[in-house]
Scaffold this active site. Structure first.
Site, PDB file in Angstrom:
ATOM      1  N   LYS A  49       2.392  -8.114   3.286  1.00 12.79           N
ATOM      2  CA  LYS A  49       2.489  -7.675   4.682  1.00 12.79           C
ATOM      3  C   LYS A  49       3.096  -8.760   5.577  1.00 12.79           C
ATOM      4  O   LYS A  49       3.660  -8.446   6.633  1.00 12.79           O
ATOM      5  CB  LYS A  49       1.116  -7.246   5.204  1.00 12.79           C
ATOM      6  CG  LYS A  49       0.591  -5.938   4.585  1.00 12.79           C
ATOM      7  CD  LYS A  49       1.513  -4.752   4.862  1.00 12.79           C
ATOM      8  CE  LYS A  49       0.821  -3.401   4.721  1.00 12.79           C
ATOM      9  NZ  LYS A  49       1.768  -2.274   4.742  1.00 12.79           N
ATOM     10  N   SER A  62       0.293  -5.424   8.803  1.00 15.05           N
ATOM     11  CA  SER A  62      -1.154  -5.442   9.032  1.00 15.05           C
ATOM     12  C   SER A  62      -1.536  -6.752   9.691  1.00 15.05           C
ATOM     13  O   SER A  62      -0.849  -7.774   9.513  1.00 15.05           O
ATOM     14  CB  SER A  62      -1.837  -5.321   7.666  1.00 15.05           C
ATOM     15  OG  SER A  62      -3.171  -5.731   7.749  1.00 15.05           O
ATOM     16  N   TYR A  88      -2.114  -8.644  -0.708  1.00 14.22           N
ATOM     17  CA  TYR A  88      -1.756  -7.705   0.379  1.00 14.22           C
ATOM     18  C   TYR A  88      -1.211  -8.470   1.589  1.00 14.22           C
ATOM     19  O   TYR A  88      -0.192  -8.100   2.175  1.00 14.22           O
ATOM     20  CB  TYR A  88      -3.018  -6.925   0.751  1.00 14.22           C
ATOM     21  CG  TYR A  88      -2.894  -5.927   1.872  1.00 14.22           C
ATOM     22  CD1 TYR A  88      -2.229  -4.720   1.684  1.00 14.22           C
ATOM     23  CD2 TYR A  88      -3.493  -6.166   3.116  1.00 14.22           C
ATOM     24  CE1 TYR A  88      -2.150  -3.782   2.712  1.00 14.22           C
ATOM     25  CE2 TYR A  88      -3.425  -5.233   4.136  1.00 14.22           C
ATOM     26  CZ  TYR A  88      -2.754  -4.043   3.940  1.00 14.22           C
ATOM     27  OH  TYR A  88      -2.682  -3.115   4.950  1.00 14.22           O
TER      28      TYR A  88
HETATM   29  N1  LIG Z   1      -5.979   1.881   7.854  1.00 14.94           N
HETATM   30  C1  LIG Z   1      -5.908   0.633   8.288  1.00 14.94           C
HETATM   31  O1  LIG Z   1      -6.840   0.093   8.894  1.00 14.94           O
HETATM   32  C2  LIG Z   1      -4.648  -0.160   8.066  1.00 14.94           C
HETATM   33  C3  LIG Z   1      -4.601  -1.452   8.588  1.00 14.94           C
HETATM   34  C4  LIG Z   1      -3.420  -2.195   8.403  1.00 14.94           C
HETATM   35  C5  LIG Z   1      -2.349  -1.646   7.742  1.00 14.94           C
HETATM   36  N2  LIG Z   1      -2.450  -0.398   7.222  1.00 14.94           N
HETATM   37  C6  LIG Z   1      -1.291   0.105   6.488  1.00 14.94           C
HETATM   38  O2  LIG Z   1      -0.969   1.396   6.932  1.00 14.94           O
HETATM   39  C7  LIG Z   1      -0.322   2.122   5.876  1.00 14.94           C
HETATM   40  C8  LIG Z   1      -0.962   3.486   5.710  1.00 14.94           C
HETATM   41  O3  LIG Z   1      -2.320   3.328   5.305  1.00 14.94           O
HETATM   42  P1  LIG Z   1      -3.470   4.401   5.628  1.00 14.94           P
HETATM   43  O4  LIG Z   1      -4.588   3.669   6.238  1.00 14.94           O
HETATM   44  O5  LIG Z   1      -2.900   5.575   6.302  1.00 14.94           O
HETATM   45  O6  LIG Z   1      -3.921   4.771   4.140  1.00 14.94           O
HETATM   46  P2  LIG Z   1      -4.181   6.210   3.441  1.00 14.94           P
HETATM   47  O7  LIG Z   1      -4.773   5.897   2.116  1.00 14.94           O
HETATM   48  O8  LIG Z   1      -4.933   7.107   4.353  1.00 14.94           O
HETATM   49  O9  LIG Z   1      -2.718   6.807   3.291  1.00 14.94           O
HETATM   50  C9  LIG Z   1      -1.740   6.140   2.540  1.00 14.94           C
HETATM   51  C10 LIG Z   1      -0.916   7.145   1.779  1.00 14.94           C
HETATM   52  O10 LIG Z   1       0.061   6.406   1.027  1.00 14.94           O
HETATM   53  C11 LIG Z   1       0.153   6.974  -0.253  1.00 14.94           C
HETATM   54  N3  LIG Z   1       0.620   5.981  -1.220  1.00 14.94           N
HETATM   55  C12 LIG Z   1      -0.037   4.899  -1.715  1.00 14.94           C
HETATM   56  N4  LIG Z   1       0.718   4.270  -2.611  1.00 14.94           N
HETATM   57  C13 LIG Z   1       1.891   4.950  -2.680  1.00 14.94           C
HETATM   58  C14 LIG Z   1       3.063   4.800  -3.452  1.00 14.94           C
HETATM   59  N5  LIG Z   1       3.167   3.832  -4.350  1.00 14.94           N
HETATM   60  N6  LIG Z   1       4.064   5.687  -3.269  1.00 14.94           N
HETATM   61  C15 LIG Z   1       3.966   6.714  -2.374  1.00 14.94           C
HETATM   62  N7  LIG Z   1       2.847   6.903  -1.639  1.00 14.94           N
HETATM   63  C16 LIG Z   1       1.831   6.042  -1.800  1.00 14.94           C
HETATM   64  C17 LIG Z   1      -1.257   7.454  -0.591  1.00 14.94           C
HETATM   65  O11 LIG Z   1      -1.261   8.450  -1.613  1.00 14.94           O
HETATM   66  C18 LIG Z   1      -1.745   7.951   0.760  1.00 14.94           C
HETATM   67  O12 LIG Z   1      -1.515   9.335   0.915  1.00 14.94           O
HETATM   68  C19 LIG Z   1      -0.398   1.222   4.638  1.00 14.94           C
HETATM   69  O13 LIG Z   1       0.808   0.514   4.487  1.00 14.94           O
HETATM   70  C20 LIG Z   1      -1.524   0.275   4.992  1.00 14.94           C
HETATM   71  O14 LIG Z   1      -1.430  -0.932   4.298  1.00 14.94           O
HETATM   72  C21 LIG Z   1      -3.557   0.374   7.372  1.00 14.94           C
END
Ligand SMILES: NC(=O)c1ccc[n+]([C@@H]2O[C@H](COP(=O)([O-])OP(=O)(O)OC[C@H]3O[C@@H](n4cnc5c(N)ncnc54)[C@H](O)[C@@H]3O)[C@@H](O)[C@H]2O)c1
Length: 276
Positions: free
Chosen positions: A170, A153, A166
């Site tokens: 990350k 991230s 976090y």
């Molecule tokens: N959305 C953003 O703006 C953003 C920005 C930077 C990084 N990220 C990273 O992208 C990745 C995906 O995030 P997203 O935005 O799609 O979120 P999201 O909540 O839409 O999807 C994440 C999925 O991961 C699953 N999950 C969470 N903890 C878990 C665990 N312990 N074991 C198995 N599954 C688990 C959740 O149930 C969910 O279905 C994450 O690593 C997040 O930190 C997202």
């Protein structure tokens, strides 16, 4: 037309929703067979169904990536179901924010466990399987390039107030990525990171006040207040947050043969934002 990932086996954590789900569908549409994982069974099964309905192949391996036996089970699913292992995407995650003076040890370790220890265990469990496959391929005179993509991230690269836990995790995954690129180059595995800016998912979606998600028995606040979201979007050169499909595109680039000589890199997928 030949698809870019025909016959590959791809494992994607947290692929029941959001970015992970979009990655699973994208890789499947290019011919990869997918091991879908999610903490929650229902979205995991739904993603498997969506892939199958689109003509692809997928199985679910439900459970938390933080469970001590998860990594072996996850790798084992790929090997037993599809007799292979070509792409690993460490994507599962969530945020659990607070300023440092209010952050509990539980909050700190929850982020390190999910975003750093779990990918470490998954890669450790994958090593013997990859080594065996690479050895057999070398004996047959073949060289197959495998791919690991770890999800980071902008918070991990530049810091973000309220996210000491976090951001530390990350940032840690970037160091692990660079290390694994060096350890696994001789097995023809490229290891890269994608660091997202603002992608519109459940994590960041415009949330009603007080929205939560149940993650491993804890009610965690999710979503961003619409006013804050509008302000964040204004600071992005492309003028908006990304979609899950756009986010998946960055991972896809690091999975296709055209990126076979790219390793140890962190690709920012942030609409042009280069800092926070
Ligand atoms: N959305 C953003 O703006 C953003 C920005 C930077 C990084 N990220 C990273 O992208 C990745 C995906 O995030 P997203 O935005 O799609 O979120 P999201 O909540 O839409 O999807 C994440 C999925 O991961 C699953 N999950 C969470 N903890 C878990 C665990 N312990 N074991 C198995 N599954 C688990 C959740 O149930 C969910 O279905 C994450 O690593 C997040 O930190 C997202």
């Amino acid at each position: 037309m030949t698809r870019k990932l025909e016959g590959k086996v791809a494992l994607i954590t947290g692929s029941g929703r959001g970015i992970g789900r979009a990655i699973a569908l994208k890789l499947a549409s290019e011919g990869a067979r997918i091991v879908v994982n999610d903490l929650d069974a229902e979205p995991a099964q739904e993603a498997v169904q969506a892939i199958r309905e689109a003509g692809g192949q997928a199985v679910a391996c439900v459970g938390s990536v933080t469970a001590p036996d998860f990594a072996e089970r996850f790798i084992g699913t790929a090997v037993s179901e599809y007799k292979g292992l070509d792409i690993i995407v460490n994507n599962a995650g969530y945020t659990w924010d607070n300023v440092i003076q209010k952050m509990s040890d539980e909050q700190w370790y929850a982020m390190l466990d999910c975003h750093l220890t779990a990918p470490f265990r998954i890669l450790r469990a994958a090593q013997p399987a990859i080594r065996a496959l690479t050895k057999a391929e070398a004996e047959a005179g073949q060289r197959v390039v495998r791919k690991v993509v770890n999800i980071s991230s902008m918070a991990g690269l530049f810091g973000n107030p309220g996210q000491a836990n976090y951001a530390a995790a990350k940032a840690g995954i970037v160091g692990m990525t660079q290390t694994m690129a060096k350890e696994w180059g001789r097995m023809n595995v490229t290891v890269n990171c994608v660091a997202y800016g603002l992608i519109k998912t459940r994590l960041t979606g415009s949330a009603a006040e007080g929205s939560t998600a149940n993650i491993e028995g804890r009610e965690i606040k999710v979503g961003v207040n619409p006013d804050l979201m509008a302000m964040m979007e204004k600071s992005i050169p492309l003028g908006r947050g990304g979609t899950p499909d756009e986010a998946a595109g960055a991972v896809y680039l690091l999975c296709i043969p055209e990126s076979d000589y790219v390793s140890g890199q962190t690709l920012m997928c942030s609409g042009g934002l280069t800092g926070l």
